[in-house]
Enzyme design. Sequence first.
Site, PDB file in Angstrom:
ATOM      1  N   LYS A  28       0.853  -1.184   0.000  1.00 29.34           N
ATOM      2  CA  LYS A  28       0.000   0.000   0.000  1.00 29.34           C
ATOM      3  C   LYS A  28       0.890   1.236   0.000  1.00 29.34           C
ATOM      4  O   LYS A  28       1.636   1.476   0.949  1.00 29.34           O
ATOM      5  CB  LYS A  28      -0.933   0.015   1.214  1.00 29.34           C
ATOM      6  CG  LYS A  28      -1.944   1.151   1.152  1.00 29.34           C
ATOM      7  CD  LYS A  28      -2.855   1.153   2.348  1.00 29.34           C
ATOM      8  CE  LYS A  28      -3.939   2.211   2.173  1.00 29.34           C
ATOM      9  NZ  LYS A  28      -3.388   3.563   1.899  1.00 29.34           N
ATOM     10  N   ASP A  30       1.827   5.092   0.301  1.00 32.09           N
ATOM     11  CA  ASP A  30       1.337   6.152   1.175  1.00 32.09           C
ATOM     12  C   ASP A  30       1.534   7.505   0.507  1.00 32.09           C
ATOM     13  O   ASP A  30       2.575   8.147   0.630  1.00 32.09           O
ATOM     14  CB  ASP A  30       2.092   6.099   2.506  1.00 32.09           C
ATOM     15  CG  ASP A  30       1.398   6.902   3.585  1.00 32.09           C
ATOM     16  OD1 ASP A  30       0.274   7.372   3.336  1.00 32.09           O
ATOM     17  OD2 ASP A  30       1.972   7.055   4.671  1.00 32.09           O
ATOM     18  N   GLU A 163       3.184   1.155   5.059  1.00 33.21           N
ATOM     19  CA  GLU A 163       1.828   1.460   5.526  1.00 33.21           C
ATOM     20  C   GLU A 163       0.914   0.244   5.558  1.00 33.21           C
ATOM     21  O   GLU A 163       0.040   0.139   6.420  1.00 33.21           O
ATOM     22  CB  GLU A 163       1.203   2.542   4.654  1.00 33.21           C
ATOM     23  CG  GLU A 163      -0.106   3.058   5.247  1.00 33.21           C
ATOM     24  CD  GLU A 163      -0.876   3.957   4.303  1.00 33.21           C
ATOM     25  OE1 GLU A 163      -1.931   4.460   4.718  1.00 33.21           O
ATOM     26  OE2 GLU A 163      -0.444   4.149   3.162  1.00 33.21           O
TER      27      GLU A 163
END
Length: 295
Positions: A28, A30, A163
């Site tokens: 993921k 960020d 993240e």
Amino acid sequence: MRLAFIPPMKPKLVDSPPLGDGWTHEIKLDGYRTQIIIEGGEVRAYSSSGADWTKRYAGIVEAARELEVESAIIDGEAVVPDEKGRPDFHKMQRVIQKDPYAAILGAFDILHLNGHDLRDIGCKARREMLHGIVKPDTRIQFSEAIPGDAKAIFYLVEQAELEGVVSKRADSKYRSGPTTNWVKAKSFMYSDLDLIGYQRERGKAAQALFAEPGTGHYIGTAVITLGRDMRDRLWQRVQAKAGGAPPNAVMKKRHPATQWIKPGVRARVKHLRGEVILRHASVNALLDDGEEGGA
């Protein structure tokens, strides 16, 4: 007809990545969700809400012009890396309006290519097409899927202080808006912090303001999610320590509804890992004097 912005597909937040076959997993990123539209030699960049951010992403836009396509709509995340190459959200917030060449795009999906709408094609197949047009060593990079077991992937992501993980059904079609065919699991950690303020406003969740232990350096706010008994106990401690001073005049003006408190109250806070300022934070426990955390 001119290509138009397509509202993004939004993953559901879950506690951990899904197990089993049929899913792909990516880190993921960020940053800011970004859509790139390429058409007739023109490149436009849009935020997740459809605002035109072309001027803010000059470097990404120039890289998009180099892609060997007639037209395309690319979905991704604009990020600014730190010195270790990890996406740094707060650095991005600081520089994005000053340096249009600071960001790079982590491209993870393609919705349109050379006159063809790809949204009814499965996610894995779309990503293969995207991989085929992205050039290495530019400001547009392909977001690679991570092979292996979902639990092991999430563990490694936590250890790297990233993240989290986004998991996608390999055969999922692209549909704008919230979905359960894409899910995101965020990496959290716990810190024991000094409580410096308590903010209560009618109609809003109570929030606590925190500083780094022993320094008074403000590092953000956290939502009060404690049970009723613990919340009452916290409020009693706040009242007993009432009369503290805000870190500075700006903080006082920014948080007019805050009860500032004197040193001596500490709490355990759950928050996103690897962040300078608290994000997605909640108060997990109230610590007694002298108690040390270790969760």
